[in-house]
Enzyme design. Structure first.
Site, mmCIF file in Angstrom:
data_model
loop_
_atom_site.group_PDB
_atom_site.id
_atom_site.type_symbol
_atom_site.label_atom_id
_atom_site.label_comp_id
_atom_site.label_asym_id
_atom_site.label_seq_id
_atom_site.Cartn_x
_atom_site.Cartn_y
_atom_site.Cartn_z
ATOM 1 N N ASP A 1 28.096 0.385 -23.792
ATOM 2 C CA ASP A 1 29.282 -0.448 -23.958
ATOM 3 C C ASP A 1 30.188 -0.351 -22.728
ATOM 4 O O ASP A 1 30.536 0.749 -22.275
ATOM 5 C CB ASP A 1 30.047 0.016 -25.204
ATOM 6 C CG ASP A 1 31.161 -0.927 -25.591
ATOM 7 O OD1 ASP A 1 30.857 -2.083 -25.932
ATOM 8 O OD2 ASP A 1 32.331 -0.504 -25.560
ATOM 9 N N GLU B 1 25.996 -3.540 -20.979
ATOM 10 C CA GLU B 1 26.837 -4.569 -21.589
ATOM 11 C C GLU B 1 28.065 -4.759 -20.699
ATOM 12 O O GLU B 1 29.135 -4.231 -20.970
ATOM 13 C CB GLU B 1 27.249 -4.142 -23.005
ATOM 14 C CG GLU B 1 27.997 -5.222 -23.787
ATOM 15 C CD GLU B 1 29.512 -5.032 -23.783
ATOM 16 O OE1 GLU B 1 30.211 -5.957 -24.240
ATOM 17 O OE2 GLU B 1 29.995 -3.979 -23.336
#
Length: 681
Positions: A408, A437
């Site tokens: 993330d 990401e």
């Protein structure tokens, strides 16, 4: 006068020579040993600073410019090895044109490898070329035969290939004898002698490229996989009951039936209670709101713990095993941010930023503030403790069978950390895959790929027009980034509800699915996509009633789902090798700006597929297009056998130009397999 002049010249020469010319002599010999030019290596990422990437058992193509002065015959080869080994394996380079050479390495195993390029003057090859020219011009070549005899004798005295020693000795003995000159010449110009000398003769002016270049060799899922994303807590299909790992196990047959091979979970760790978010990201949660799973950490533990309502580590281990039995790998979300309740805050306050009033600094992206999350910092007193702690979190989950991580927001963490931690993990576990990401600036995304991320989210989500898609995909598949940046085309995520999907209805979901699954090697959907879920927060690219803040009860059998499309495209991905290499993508002429037309091919298997996609989710389009007959060596007025992979029928296209209509409300795409020239009965 002449004597005086000569003496003066001698004196000038003597005084012009430096007393100590060590540096000059070293440079002279160093340059002389590197007589040939080797340059323009492809791939060579940032001058060798970063490794290229490939997959074990597939073709890794290297190109280089190799040349020297004059008209000597040049030969060249690739040297490659596993990093740390001493011995090299040699693979020949083949001449293309204009001093450009190309070779192929097929690395057999995953792990860190290296390669470089060598080149040399092929004196015997040059001799053979020139002698043939002289013979064609009716010139005598007796002296040339003697010259070649000396070359063979030199090779026989010190052969590079011991297997050729006996043959070289026999040939040299014959050439030194009184045999027939024509017979000697015939032997010297034979293919057998050319091969023998190529393998065993000394390599004159042997030059090695100045750098050894690194290559990361990975498993196939690094470039080819179908991801299905879910929140484990919603798998009970009951908003009044928190889902468990046992509920997820019950969902495995469904995910596998759709054809996915990677099942990806949002964070599964304990969720903090301080400043917990309520439904739709409110700051006033009710007592039963579960909070965001990205607010990681509570009294129950941090990144190496499991949210108690999901189950235990033993339950998780059983889930990983059950998934493997269904042909699925589990991917975990690795989100470094912490809840204000995370144990690290008390144990390691030096890893966090504190305000002058003594309060901890919440995560911010001004003007946004994330009150339920705090960020670590990576420098000052965080080195090396935090770095080791995060590495050990990865290793903990790897020990529990997880080999795929979606990371993330990696673009908000330092590049050196990622480069270090990936090297640490790859040394022990070269089969681990990391998905970045990072929806951020292009150069930042590419740098993350260079420092070690296996795959990358991309701008696919926001590329909707034909020219945008063609331009972006050409960059990803044809420019230098193809050697290190592997795109993963996620159609949607819990954070991103694209405007196109909000406005396009079922046809748009079908087209975005087909393109994601066929334009890139890896792609993914977030659950709910199969039922075209797109209810937005007004004016935002976010979901209304977002699953990030509440438990959802999904109905995946509601009318107008697109599960058949998902099954179809995942089946085709499994059956057709053409879809496994995203760099084989080529765009073709379809004379309508609303129709994307492209192909993928695999020459080794003969697999070749064509795709037509109607990008307009509201209107039918009829258009002309070209069949790429040239790919099969067929003239423009020839014919080719075609299989409709949607309907299964086989027929022939005659000629290069054809016409097709696609209605988004019936089927907005067509998929064809080109089988080759029509055979006459």
């Amino acid at each position: 006068m002449k004597a005086v002049s000569g003496s003066r010249s001698a004196r000038k020469t003597k005084t012009a020579v430096p007393q100590d010319d060590t540096v000059g002599r070293e440079l002279l010999h160093d340059l002389a040993e590197r007589r040939l030019a080797i340059e323009g290596i492809d791939p060579e990422i940032d001058g060798g600073r970063f490794p290229a990437k490939t997959v074990a058992g597939t073709s890794f193509v290297v190109e280089a410019d190799v040349f020297g002065e004059g008209h000597d015959v040049i030969d060249a080869a690739l040297l490659w090895r596993r990093k740390g080994d001493e011995a090299w394996t040699e693979t020949p380079l083949e001449f293309l044109e204009n001093d450009r050479w190309r070779g192929e390495i097929i690395f057999p195993d995953i792990g860190d490898h290296q390669f470089t390029v060598i080149a040399w003057r092929d004196l015997f090859g040059g001799w053979a070329r020139d002698v043939r020219k002289k013979i064609a011009a009716s010139q005598k070549v007796s002296l040339e035969i003697t010259e070649a005899s000396h070359m063979v004798a030199d090779a026989a005295a010190n052969p590079r290939d011991p297997d050729g020693a006996s043959a070289l000795e026999s040939l040299s003995s014959f050439l030194q004898g009184e045999g027939d000159e024509e017979r000697k010449l015939a032997l010297l110009l034979s293919d057998e002698t050319a091969a023998l000398m190529k393998a065993s003769a000394p390599r004159n002016s042997l030059t090695r490229y100045e750098r050894v270049l690194d290559v990361i060799v990975e498993r196939e899922k690094a470039v080819f996989g179908a991801w299905y994303e879910m929140f484990p807590r919603s798998q009970a299909f009951d908003v009044d009951r928190h889902g468990t790992f046992n509920d997820v196990i019950d969902r495995l047959p469904y995910v596998r039936d759709l054809g996915f091979d990677i099942l990806y979970f949002t964070p599964i760790h304990p969720i903090g209670k301080t400043n917990r978010k309520g439904r739709n990201n409110t700051l006033t949660p009710s007592e039963d709101d579960p909070g965001s799973p990205y607010a990681i950490g509570s009294a129950e533990g941090g990144h190496d713990a499991i949210h108690p309502e999901l189950g235990t580590i033993e339950d998780f281990d059983r889930l990983v095993k059950e998934a493997a039995d269904h042909g699925l790998e589990i991917a975990l979300d690795f989100a470094i941010q912490c809840s204000p309740d995370h144990p690290w805050i008390k144990e390691h306050p030096e890893w966090f930023d504190w305000r002058p009033d003594g309060t901890i600094k919440f995560a911010e992206n001004p003007p946004k503030k994330y009150e339920d999350i705090v960020n670590v910092h990576f420098y000052r007193d965080s080195i090396p403790g935090l770095w080791y702690a995060l590495r050990d979190v990865f290793l903990y989950w790897i020990d529990h069978g997880v080999k795929i991580f979606r990371v993330d927001n990696p673009h908000t963490k330092p590049f050196p950390f990622w480069e270090w931690v990936f090297a640490e993990i790859r040394a022990k576990h070269p089969d681990v895959i990391f998905l970045s990401e990072a929806f951020t600036r292009p150069k930042v995304m590419k740098r993350l790929a260079k420092v070690g991320f296996t795959q990358s989210y991309t701008y696919y989500t926001w590329r909707n027009l034909k020219w945008e898609l063609e331009q972006y995909l050409t960059e990803l598949t044809q420019e230098e980034c193809r050697h290190y940046m592997r795109p993963n085309f996620f159609t949607n995520t819990p954070d991103i509800n694209p405007v196109f999907l909000q406005q396009s209805g079922r046809p748009g979901f079908r087209t975005r699915l087909i393109m994601a699954a066929t334009l890139a090697g890896s792609y993914g959907i977030y659950n709910g996509y199969e039922v075209c879920d797109a209810a937005p927060m007004p004016g935002k690219e976010e979901y209304l009633d977002s699953e990030k803040y509440e438990i959802r009860n999904w109905d995946f059998d509601q009318p107008f789902h697109i599960k058949d499309d998902i099954r179809l495209i995942n089946r085709l991905r499994a059956e057709h090798p053409a879809l496994r290499d995203f760099t084989s993508l080529r765009f073709h002429n379809a004379w309508d700006d609303n129709v994307l037309y492209y192909s993928k091919g695999d020459p080794k298997s003969g697999s070749y597929l064509l795709f037509h996609v109607n990008l307009d989710p509201h209107n039918a389009h009829e258009f002309d297009f070209e069949v790429p007959l040239w790919e099969f060596g067929i003239p423009d007025d020839g014919s080719i056998e075609v299989q409709d992979l949607v309907n299964g029928n086989t027929f022939a296209w005659y000629g290069k130009h054809h016409r097709l209509a696609l209605d988004p409300h019936s089927r907005p795409y067509a998929i064809w397999r080109l089988l080759g020239p029509v055979t006459q009965a």
